[in-house]
Design a protein around this motif. Structure first.
Motif, PDB file in Angstrom:
ATOM      1  N   TYR A 122      19.673 -41.870   4.717  1.00 29.62           N
ATOM      2  CA  TYR A 122      20.546 -41.358   6.178  1.00 29.62           C
ATOM      3  C   TYR A 122      20.939 -42.215   7.075  1.00 29.62           C
ATOM      4  O   TYR A 122      21.978 -42.272   7.481  1.00 29.62           O
ATOM      5  CB  TYR A 122      19.834 -40.156   6.291  1.00 29.62           C
ATOM      6  CG  TYR A 122      20.729 -39.514   7.560  1.00 29.62           C
ATOM      7  CD1 TYR A 122      21.563 -38.533   7.376  1.00 29.62           C
ATOM      8  CD2 TYR A 122      20.352 -39.548   8.922  1.00 29.62           C
ATOM      9  CE1 TYR A 122      22.257 -37.889   8.088  1.00 29.62           C
ATOM     10  CE2 TYR A 122      21.268 -38.884   9.973  1.00 29.62           C
ATOM     11  CZ  TYR A 122      22.088 -37.958   9.542  1.00 29.62           C
ATOM     12  OH  TYR A 122      22.866 -37.480  10.714  1.00 29.62           O
ATOM     13  N   ALA A 139      24.835 -43.101   7.662  1.00 30.25           N
ATOM     14  CA  ALA A 139      25.377 -42.441   8.928  1.00 30.25           C
ATOM     15  C   ALA A 139      25.476 -43.437  10.065  1.00 30.25           C
ATOM     16  O   ALA A 139      26.373 -43.466  10.847  1.00 30.25           O
ATOM     17  CB  ALA A 139      24.448 -41.304   9.131  1.00 30.25           C
ATOM     18  N   GLN A 140      24.471 -44.414  10.328  1.00 30.81           N
ATOM     19  CA  GLN A 140      24.479 -44.972  11.484  1.00 30.81           C
ATOM     20  C   GLN A 140      24.792 -46.670  11.109  1.00 30.81           C
ATOM     21  O   GLN A 140      25.870 -46.871  11.933  1.00 30.81           O
ATOM     22  CB  GLN A 140      23.089 -45.165  12.067  1.00 30.81           C
ATOM     23  CG  GLN A 140      22.530 -43.693  12.632  1.00 30.81           C
ATOM     24  CD  GLN A 140      21.253 -43.650  13.126  1.00 30.81           C
ATOM     25  OE1 GLN A 140      20.594 -44.700  13.507  1.00 30.81           O
ATOM     26  NE2 GLN A 140      20.572 -42.401  13.670  1.00 30.81           N
ATOM     27  N   SER A 148      28.044 -46.447   9.552  1.00 30.54           N
ATOM     28  CA  SER A 148      29.295 -45.409  10.039  1.00 30.54           C
ATOM     29  C   SER A 148      30.154 -44.545   9.312  1.00 30.54           C
ATOM     30  O   SER A 148      31.327 -44.479   9.499  1.00 30.54           O
ATOM     31  CB  SER A 148      29.812 -46.293  11.196  1.00 30.54           C
ATOM     32  OG  SER A 148      29.202 -47.092  12.245  1.00 30.54           O
ATOM     33  N   ARG A 199      29.706 -41.563   8.282  1.00 26.41           N
ATOM     34  CA  ARG A 199      29.617 -39.916   8.562  1.00 26.41           C
ATOM     35  C   ARG A 199      30.796 -39.495   8.477  1.00 26.41           C
ATOM     36  O   ARG A 199      31.823 -39.866   9.515  1.00 26.41           O
ATOM     37  CB  ARG A 199      28.559 -39.790   9.866  1.00 26.41           C
ATOM     38  CG  ARG A 199      28.396 -38.431   9.925  1.00 26.41           C
ATOM     39  CD  ARG A 199      27.345 -38.250  11.318  1.00 26.41           C
ATOM     40  NE  ARG A 199      26.974 -36.700  11.318  1.00 26.41           N
ATOM     41  CZ  ARG A 199      25.905 -35.988  10.544  1.00 26.41           C
ATOM     42  NH1 ARG A 199      25.262 -36.747   9.602  1.00 26.41           N
ATOM     43  NH2 ARG A 199      25.604 -34.656  10.867  1.00 26.41           N
ATOM     44  N   ASN A 200      31.071 -38.314   8.199  1.00 26.46           N
ATOM     45  CA  ASN A 200      32.090 -37.587   8.151  1.00 26.46           C
ATOM     46  C   ASN A 200      33.359 -38.222   7.527  1.00 26.46           C
ATOM     47  O   ASN A 200      34.685 -38.353   8.102  1.00 26.46           O
ATOM     48  CB  ASN A 200      32.470 -37.013   9.748  1.00 26.46           C
ATOM     49  CG  ASN A 200      31.770 -35.853  10.118  1.00 26.46           C
ATOM     50  OD1 ASN A 200      31.401 -34.982   9.387  1.00 26.46           O
ATOM     51  ND2 ASN A 200      31.357 -36.054  11.290  1.00 26.46           N
ATOM     52  N   ALA A 241      31.132 -41.562   2.429  1.00 28.90           N
ATOM     53  CA  ALA A 241      29.752 -41.146   2.567  1.00 28.90           C
ATOM     54  C   ALA A 241      29.517 -40.424   1.175  1.00 28.90           C
ATOM     55  O   ALA A 241      28.389 -40.121   0.846  1.00 28.90           O
ATOM     56  CB  ALA A 241      29.502 -40.345   3.716  1.00 28.90           C
ATOM     57  N   TYR A 244      25.927 -35.604   5.336  1.00 26.49           N
ATOM     58  CA  TYR A 244      26.835 -36.596   5.969  1.00 26.49           C
ATOM     59  C   TYR A 244      28.074 -35.842   6.573  1.00 26.49           C
ATOM     60  O   TYR A 244      28.882 -36.480   7.381  1.00 26.49           O
ATOM     61  CB  TYR A 244      27.118 -37.434   5.215  1.00 26.49           C
ATOM     62  CG  TYR A 244      25.933 -38.431   4.625  1.00 26.49           C
ATOM     63  CD1 TYR A 244      24.836 -38.920   5.222  1.00 26.49           C
ATOM     64  CD2 TYR A 244      25.781 -38.366   3.047  1.00 26.49           C
ATOM     65  CE1 TYR A 244      23.954 -39.767   4.713  1.00 26.49           C
ATOM     66  CE2 TYR A 244      24.701 -39.039   2.514  1.00 26.49           C
ATOM     67  CZ  TYR A 244      23.806 -39.553   3.075  1.00 26.49           C
ATOM     68  OH  TYR A 244      22.813 -40.240   2.990  1.00 26.49           O
ATOM     69  N   ASP A 285      29.949 -32.934   8.983  1.00 27.51           N
ATOM     70  CA  ASP A 285      29.836 -31.728   9.592  1.00 27.51           C
ATOM     71  C   ASP A 285      31.044 -30.952   9.808  1.00 27.51           C
ATOM     72  O   ASP A 285      30.966 -29.548  10.021  1.00 27.51           O
ATOM     73  CB  ASP A 285      29.499 -32.414  11.153  1.00 27.51           C
ATOM     74  CG  ASP A 285      28.274 -32.968  11.307  1.00 27.51           C
ATOM     75  OD1 ASP A 285      27.436 -32.424  10.459  1.00 27.51           O
ATOM     76  OD2 ASP A 285      28.122 -33.902  12.133  1.00 27.51           O
TER      77      ASP A 285
END
Length: 309
Positions: A146, A150-151, A154, A156-157, A161, A235, A237
């Motif tokens: 994760y 995600a970090q 980068s 995420r969304n 992902a 991942y 939202d």
């Protein structure tokens, strides 16, 4: 013995083989085999037919356990609630995009990697195979994955992902490698003598002769990507980025709350009764429609890739 003298013996052997095929034992075997296969098919198809029947049945008959092979109290309330929601179609489109893009990326990476590993002259070949097999048994864990996706990356969304973390299945990679290991070396040597480069041999000779295994791998990757929801759960939202599996998961959760799905309590009870059957039917239907087009390659592709270890 001349050719003419041998002819009656050949005819006699053929006649004997024909008689063996038509013996009573052979006919009994065929009948018993047909009966067993029919029973197996019926047992296999019954759960799916039952799900279809429940998807179109009324809540009272489902609760009473009276729905078997045919819908009772024909009802489309749940279908209307699901398919009348614009978000359902948005998420359905997302799933199609994720499946197509994810399968395309996976096939490019898997075929090229598997072909490279199948070449005996590749330096460090055993080390690469060992690294690939190692990932089948050990992983970094959920939290490191994760953080990475995600970090650090980068993603995420974003679509990446969903389609990149599982781009290569090691099992599929090894199956394709086994297939390429058994590819006739004479064809590649002849193409090389004609002046083809390594890439030319791969794209113009190897891939056109690998349709069976490629179709099989496409099916494997597409089904996996289509049914995937956990990556989206981690991942994504934004609801407009969800795949349809996440939408259906949320719908099932909402149905347990009754009025969260609809303001009509009777409709909420009906939706709660057959929401699982409806969602299963809606999600499995596209795969059922695609499967017949590649079914002829499926068995031969798996067998070709599993002859060697």
């Amino acid at each position: 013995m001349t050719e003419l003298d041998a002819t009656p013996d050949i005819v006699g052997i053929r006649t004997s083989l024909t008689q063996v095929k038509d013996t009573t034992g052979t006919r009994v075997f065929r009948v018993v085999n047909g009966v067993i296969l029919t029973i197996v098919c019926a047992v296999t198809l019954y759960p799916f037919v039952n799900i279809v029947a429940k998807a179109f049945s009324a809540e009272s008959y489902i609760a009473a356990g009276q729905v078997n092979l045919w819908p009772r109290g024909f009802n489309l309330t749940t279908f209307k609630a699901v398919m009348g929601d614009s978000m359902f179609w948005t998420n359905y489109r997302n799933t199609v995009v994720y499946t197509v893009v994810g399968t395309a990326i996976a096939m490019v990476l898997t075929t090229t990697f598997a072909y490279a590993l199948s070449r005996k002259h590749l330096r460090g070949r055993n080390a690469f195979i060992g690294m690939a097999v190692f990932t089948m048994f050990f992983s970094g864990g959920l939290i490191p994955n994760y953080i990475l996706v995600a970090q650090w990356l980068s993603m995420r969304n974003t679509i990446w992902a969903i389609v990149l973390p599982g781009a290569i299945s090691v099992f599929n990679l090894l199956v394709m490698k086994s297939f390429f290991d058994g590819f006739p070396a004479e064809l590649e040597e002849a193409a090389a003598l004609d002046g083809m480069s390594t890439y030319g041999i791969f794209f113009r000779v190897v891939l056109p002769l690998s349709k069976a295994i490629i179709a099989t791998m496409i099916l494997f990757y597409a089904v996996t990507q289509w049914n995937s929801w956990f990556g989206a759960f981690l991942y994504l939202d934004k609801k407009n980025l969800f795949p349809v599996m996440m939408y259906l998961r949320n719908l099932i959760a909402a149905a347990s709350g009754g009025t969260e799905v609809t303001g009509n309590m009777d409709d909420a009870v009906q939706i709660g009764a057959n929401i699982q059957s409806v969602t299963m039917l809606l999600t499995v239907l596209p795969i059922i429609c695609v499967y017949p087009f590649i079914q002829k390659y499926f068995v031969s592709g798996v067998m070709l890739g599993s002859v060697k270890g």
